[in-house]
Design a protein around this motif. Structure first.
Motif, PDB file in Angstrom:
ATOM      1  N   UNK A  82     -39.102 -14.844  18.378  1.00 58.46           N
ATOM      2  CA  UNK A  82     -37.380 -15.154  17.634  1.00 58.46           C
ATOM      3  C   UNK A  82     -38.148 -14.127  16.280  1.00 58.46           C
ATOM      4  N   UNK A  83     -38.895 -12.679  16.506  1.00 62.67           N
ATOM      5  CA  UNK A  83     -38.902 -11.201  15.685  1.00 62.67           C
ATOM      6  C   UNK A  83     -38.101 -10.646  16.081  1.00 62.67           C
ATOM      7  N   UNK A  84     -37.256  -9.911  17.178  1.00 58.39           N
ATOM      8  CA  UNK A  84     -36.819  -9.413  17.862  1.00 58.39           C
ATOM      9  C   UNK A  84     -35.928  -8.789  16.970  1.00 58.39           C
ATOM     10  N   UNK A 112     -45.368  16.742  34.542  1.00 59.33           N
ATOM     11  CA  UNK A 112     -45.798  18.346  34.194  1.00 59.33           C
ATOM     12  C   UNK A 112     -46.006  17.747  32.642  1.00 59.33           C
ATOM     13  N   UNK A 113     -46.111  16.655  31.997  1.00 53.67           N
ATOM     14  CA  UNK A 113     -46.860  16.065  30.885  1.00 53.67           C
ATOM     15  C   UNK A 113     -47.447  14.486  31.053  1.00 53.67           C
ATOM     16  N   UNK A 114     -47.909  14.737  31.212  1.00 54.21           N
ATOM     17  CA  UNK A 114     -49.134  13.445  32.174  1.00 54.21           C
ATOM     18  C   UNK A 114     -49.893  12.788  30.793  1.00 54.21           C
ATOM     19  N   UNK A 115     -50.220  11.446  30.445  1.00 57.98           N
ATOM     20  CA  UNK A 115     -50.753  11.067  29.123  1.00 57.98           C
ATOM     21  C   UNK A 115     -52.160  10.684  29.811  1.00 57.98           C
ATOM     22  N   UNK A 116     -53.047  11.231  29.605  1.00 53.69           N
ATOM     23  CA  UNK A 116     -54.212  11.237  29.941  1.00 53.69           C
ATOM     24  C   UNK A 116     -55.203  10.551  29.432  1.00 53.69           C
ATOM     25  N   UNK A 117     -54.781   9.576  28.848  1.00 53.22           N
ATOM     26  CA  UNK A 117     -55.116   8.313  28.169  1.00 53.22           C
ATOM     27  C   UNK A 117     -54.791   7.324  28.866  1.00 53.22           C
ATOM     28  N   UNK A 118     -56.057   6.377  28.374  1.00 51.39           N
ATOM     29  CA  UNK A 118     -55.587   5.089  28.528  1.00 51.39           C
ATOM     30  C   UNK A 118     -55.399   4.040  27.074  1.00 51.39           C
ATOM     31  N   UNK A 119     -54.297   3.299  26.890  1.00 55.27           N
ATOM     32  CA  UNK A 119     -54.274   2.707  25.984  1.00 55.27           C
ATOM     33  C   UNK A 119     -54.598   1.117  26.011  1.00 55.27           C
ATOM     34  N   UNK A 120     -55.306   0.501  24.565  1.00 55.59           N
ATOM     35  CA  UNK A 120     -54.747  -0.833  24.881  1.00 55.59           C
ATOM     36  C   UNK A 120     -54.358  -0.873  23.374  1.00 55.59           C
ATOM     37  N   UNK A 121     -53.102  -2.087  23.455  1.00 52.83           N
ATOM     38  CA  UNK A 121     -52.186  -2.624  22.930  1.00 52.83           C
ATOM     39  C   UNK A 121     -52.464  -3.627  22.821  1.00 52.83           C
ATOM     40  N   UNK A 122     -52.657  -4.224  21.715  1.00 51.53           N
ATOM     41  CA  UNK A 122     -53.430  -5.839  20.719  1.00 51.53           C
ATOM     42  C   UNK A 122     -52.163  -6.122  19.966  1.00 51.53           C
ATOM     43  N   UNK A 123     -51.668  -7.588  20.386  1.00 49.59           N
ATOM     44  CA  UNK A 123     -50.431  -7.814  19.078  1.00 49.59           C
ATOM     45  C   UNK A 123     -50.546  -8.887  18.452  1.00 49.59           C
ATOM     46  N   UNK A 124     -50.089  -9.439  17.913  1.00 52.74           N
ATOM     47  CA  UNK A 124     -50.919 -10.432  16.860  1.00 52.74           C
ATOM     48  C   UNK A 124     -49.768 -11.320  16.067  1.00 52.74           C
ATOM     49  N   UNK A 125     -50.209 -12.758  16.857  1.00 53.41           N
ATOM     50  CA  UNK A 125     -48.834 -13.758  16.780  1.00 53.41           C
ATOM     51  C   UNK A 125     -49.551 -14.532  15.559  1.00 53.41           C
ATOM     52  N   UNK A 126     -48.168 -15.196  14.725  1.00 52.83           N
ATOM     53  CA  UNK A 126     -48.986 -16.067  13.829  1.00 52.83           C
ATOM     54  C   UNK A 126     -49.130 -17.443  15.109  1.00 52.83           C
ATOM     55  N   UNK A 130     -44.707 -16.128  16.844  1.00 50.32           N
ATOM     56  CA  UNK A 130     -44.198 -14.773  15.564  1.00 50.32           C
ATOM     57  C   UNK A 130     -44.873 -13.826  16.058  1.00 50.32           C
ATOM     58  N   UNK A 131     -44.514 -12.179  16.491  1.00 51.84           N
ATOM     59  CA  UNK A 131     -45.519 -11.656  15.870  1.00 51.84           C
ATOM     60  C   UNK A 131     -45.217 -10.986  14.500  1.00 51.84           C
ATOM     61  N   UNK A 132     -46.334 -10.658  14.431  1.00 52.13           N
ATOM     62  CA  UNK A 132     -46.954 -10.508  12.662  1.00 52.13           C
ATOM     63  C   UNK A 132     -47.706  -8.812  12.779  1.00 52.13           C
ATOM     64  N   UNK A 133     -47.766  -8.056  13.663  1.00 50.54           N
ATOM     65  CA  UNK A 133     -48.519  -7.031  14.125  1.00 50.54           C
ATOM     66  C   UNK A 133     -49.670  -6.876  15.674  1.00 50.54           C
ATOM     67  N   UNK A 134     -49.417  -5.392  15.266  1.00 56.27           N
ATOM     68  CA  UNK A 134     -49.932  -4.663  16.251  1.00 56.27           C
ATOM     69  C   UNK A 134     -50.954  -3.293  15.994  1.00 56.27           C
ATOM     70  N   UNK A 135     -51.407  -3.208  17.049  1.00 57.73           N
ATOM     71  CA  UNK A 135     -52.400  -2.123  16.889  1.00 57.73           C
ATOM     72  C   UNK A 135     -52.895  -1.855  18.356  1.00 57.73           C
ATOM     73  N   UNK A 136     -52.968   0.089  18.253  1.00 58.46           N
ATOM     74  CA  UNK A 136     -53.544   0.092  19.625  1.00 58.46           C
ATOM     75  C   UNK A 136     -54.349   1.272  19.799  1.00 58.46           C
ATOM     76  N   UNK A 137     -55.169   1.129  20.638  1.00 57.74           N
ATOM     77  CA  UNK A 137     -56.434   2.259  20.990  1.00 57.74           C
ATOM     78  C   UNK A 137     -55.989   3.426  21.841  1.00 57.74           C
ATOM     79  N   UNK A 138     -56.447   4.369  22.210  1.00 55.31           N
ATOM     80  CA  UNK A 138     -56.594   5.338  23.168  1.00 55.31           C
ATOM     81  C   UNK A 138     -57.832   5.344  23.136  1.00 55.31           C
TER      82      UNK A 138
END
Length: 151
Positions: A82-84, A112-126, A130-138
């Motif tokens: 419900x937060x879209x 030609x432009x490939x990321x060399x990073x791994x990504x960890x996306x953490x999504x917070x819910x209430x 409902x999504x209340x926030x998120x952060x991404x670590x690379x």
């Protein structure tokens, strides 16, 4: 756990639209065709039912569509939670580190432009899921190709 193999068709397909999100919402795994939304729905239901953190691992070769798959999963969570309409969460999360992406990309044999990073996306819910926030670590996975210029 469940494994979904994603491939990049290199063109937009009408299988990620809002009506498809609603079609997968509330369904059991296996009731419909394999889809990133089926995996996301299963994680969302288990989070709500068991009140435990869930993970979705997206893996694949360069150019396979890992980042796009993560965006679709985030869009699914935002829509069913419900937060879209309140936030464009996937754009905000994925735009959070453009400088890191700029220096962390490299030419590969497949991209030609490939990321060399791994990504960890953490999504917070209430409590209402409902999504209340998120952060991404690379995580820099391959530094040998990102710190020099080809002559």
């Amino acid at each position: 756990g469940i494994v979904l193999v994603a491939i990049n068709p290199y063109e937009q397909l009408p299988i990620y639209e809002q009506d498809v999100i609603y079609a997968y919402s509330g369904q059991n795994m296996g009731d419909m065709d394999p889809h990133i939304f089926a995996v996301a729905e299963e994680a969302y239901k288990q989070m709500a039912r068991d009140e435990k953190n869930q993970s979705i691992i997206v893996s694949g070769e360069s150019g396979a569509g890992k980042t796009v798959s993560a965006k679709y999963a985030m869009r699914f969570f935002a829509t069913v939670g419900g937060s879209a309409s309140e936030t464009n969460i996937e754009a905000k999360v994925l735009a959070s580190s453009p400088i890191m992406e700029a220096i962390g990309n490299a030419k590969t044999t497949r991209n030609d432009n490939s990321s060399r990073f791994g990504k960890y996306i953490q999504i917070g819910f209430d409590k209402r899921y409902h999504i209340i926030g998120a952060n991404m670590r690379t995580y820099l996975l391959e530094k040998s190709r990102v710190v020099f210029q080809v002559r």
